[in-house]
Design an enzyme around this catalytic site. Structure first.
Site, PDB file in Angstrom:
ATOM      1  N   LYS A   3       0.842  -1.192   0.000  1.00 45.19           N
ATOM      2  CA  LYS A   3       0.000   0.000   0.000  1.00 45.19           C
ATOM      3  C   LYS A   3       0.882   1.248   0.000  1.00 45.19           C
ATOM      4  CE  LYS A   3      -3.948   1.748   2.730  1.00 45.19           C
ATOM      5  NZ  LYS A   3      -4.857   1.383   3.853  1.00 45.19           N
ATOM      6  N   SER A  40      -9.741   1.474   3.100  1.00 43.29           N
ATOM      7  CA  SER A  40      -8.902   2.355   2.300  1.00 43.29           C
ATOM      8  C   SER A  40      -7.885   1.605   1.449  1.00 43.29           C
ATOM      9  CB  SER A  40      -8.155   3.312   3.239  1.00 43.29           C
ATOM     10  OG  SER A  40      -7.209   2.599   4.029  1.00 43.29           O
ATOM     11  N   SER A  54     -10.131  -1.164   7.101  1.00 38.10           N
ATOM     12  CA  SER A  54      -9.534  -0.998   5.781  1.00 38.10           C
ATOM     13  C   SER A  54      -8.706  -2.162   5.253  1.00 38.10           C
ATOM     14  CB  SER A  54      -8.681   0.275   5.755  1.00 38.10           C
ATOM     15  OG  SER A  54      -9.501   1.394   5.977  1.00 38.10           O
TER      16      SER A  54
END
Length: 466
Positions: free
Chosen positions: A82, A155, A179
């Site tokens: 990420k 997210s 998330s």
């Protein structure tokens, strides 16, 4: 082996084939890069592909493996991270235009540990702005590979899409309010949110320090255990990282569910939950019984206050993170993140102390629940695979907000570890998920439970047709 079969091999499986020299890490990495080039233009999961570095790392892994120097199950396996995890010499923007030119001079600890485990890092994955609710208005959100009309999660949206679509064998996500779990559920993945402190947060942009968790998103429980084993552990750069020894999460996972006490709050698991999710939960209960798990009725502590407190707590902690740039550079912020930071600035010290006390009270009640059970079984979310259109009402639809957050936020407030597992599909052929929750630092039991369930089901082996 066809490229399609290669892309959807499990992380542990491809690692075993690489390490016994049936596959070359260079060839596997090249195949992944070609697949990214072919499909990610439509899926939008990567912010940045690190092709040259990935191929160099793959060549190094091939040379080491050729000399018999095996670092572990991830050696030579292509993964992605990420884009809030620092990568030395490579921009790390955390989904923000404000940081699009930020280039860290070192790897974050989780990234460093992946490299030390011999993993090949393919690139950086898209996320919502500062890992909060929405993508920055200038960002095109990643597309759900099962159905473009459905939410891809937040997210860690890019992590979910890339892993599900076979554009990496596993990825790093983060979870502050759900998330890791939302995109794992949306994309049919196995996501492992570790205990808070199990994985160092050094070198990862914060959303809210005491709520943030870093963990793996993969296509099976075994793969999640292998990745967690690589990134977990103490870190002198993060004093909040636990000093507890890291077990071998793959050892003993074949012991199954026999004799495990699995708590179920039938009322909490069904109130405000849609029919598709209820059907999946009924199937999971049947599988748990067949596997020898002992189902126990429990009453989960009322999470209403914890969920209500999550927003101002996240807001206060995020306001601290952004105090040097917000509101001074408010024009660089999207509306969702701005709203969160404004909420944080509006809290008083008394407000904050009440939240802290509520949180300690709720966490104690959840800890006590595990005196009588080994695992808790809950849905991943109350609404299965919402459409993008429906998610536009998230901020104004109280029922939708409650249904989405009631099984995620509480376990960020307590720091409890959970594993999210695919358990079925909607009529639109999009994934539906559930969670096992464990005591703090009992991730090995989550891997074991997930592995047992995945031996008698094949939901995790189904893949989107790109």
């Amino acid at each position: 082996m066809s490229n399609q079969e290669l892309h959807y091999l499990g992380l542990v499986e491809v690692g075993q084939q690489i390490q016994r020299k049936a596959l070359s890490p260079v060839e596997v990495t090249q195949a992944q890069l070609e697949r990214i080039a072919a499909h990610d233009g439509a899926l939008k999961s990567y912010v940045r592909v690190m092709a040259d570095q990935a191929l160099a790392d793959a060549r190094q892994a091939e040379a080491e493996i050729g000399r018999g120097e095996i670092r572990g199950p991830l050696h030579g396996v292509p993964v992605a991270v990420k884009d809030l995890c620092w990568t030395a010499g490579v921009p790390t923007a955390a989904g923000m235009t404000l940081y699009q030119d930020f280039v860290p001079n070192e790897d974050g600890t989780a990234v460093r540990k992946l490299r030390e485990a011999g993993a090949v890092i393919l690139g950086k994955l898209q996320l919502t702005e500062s890992a909060y609710a929405d993508h920055h208005p200038t960002v095109v959100p990643p597309v759900n590979p099962w159905n473009a009309a459905h939410w891809s999660g937040a997210s860690s949206s890019g992590s979910g899409v890339a892993t599900a679509a076979g554009l990496c064998y596993g990825s790093l996500g983060t979870d502050t309010g759900g998330s890791i779990r939302f995109p794992s559920a949306a994309n049919g993945l196995t996501g492992l949110k570790p205990t808070w402190g199990r994985v160092s947060r050094y070198g990862a942009f914060e959303l809210a320090a005491t709520l943030d968790h870093i963990g793996p998103m993969t296509r099976s429980a075994a793969d999640a255990g292998a990745m967690l084993g690589a990134i977990a552990g103490a870190d002198p750069k993060d004093p909040t990282a636990s000093l507890a020894a890291v077990p071998d999460y793959l050892a003993g996972m074949e012991r199954g569910l026999q004799g495990l006490r699995i708590g179920v709050d039938a009322r909490w698991n069904s109130e405000g939950v849609d029919d598709a999710t209820r059907q999946v939960m009924a199937g999971v209960l049947a599988a748990v019984r067949d596997l020898g798990g002992e189902l126990r009725e429990v009453v989960f502590p009322d999470p209403t206050q914890a969920i209500a407190d999550w927003f101002p707590l996240c807001a206060v902690e995020a306001a601290v993170v952004h105090e040097s740039t917000y509101p001074a550079r408010k024009d660089m912020y999207g509306p969702a993140l701005s709203g969160l930071l404004d909420l944080g600035h509006a809290q008083t010290g008394t407000d904050y102390q009440k939240i802290v006390l509520h949180r300690h009270d709720f966490s104690g009640k959840v800890r006590a629940l595990f005196q009588d059970i080994d695992l808790l079984l809950v849905p991943a979310q109350g609404v299965a695979s919402p459409t993008l259109e429906r998610m536009l009402t998230f901020g104004t639809d109280a029922d939708l907000m409650s249904a989405m957050l009631r099984y995620t936020c509480p376990f960020d407030m307590t720091g409890s570890p959970t594993i999210t597992l695919p358990g079925g599909f909607t009529d639109a052929v999009t994934p539906i998920a559930f969670q096992f929750v464990a005591r703090h630092f009992d991730e090995a039991l989550l891997v074991r439970a997930g592995w047992a369930y995945q031996q008698v089901t094949d939901w995790h082996r189904r893949h989107p047709a790109l």
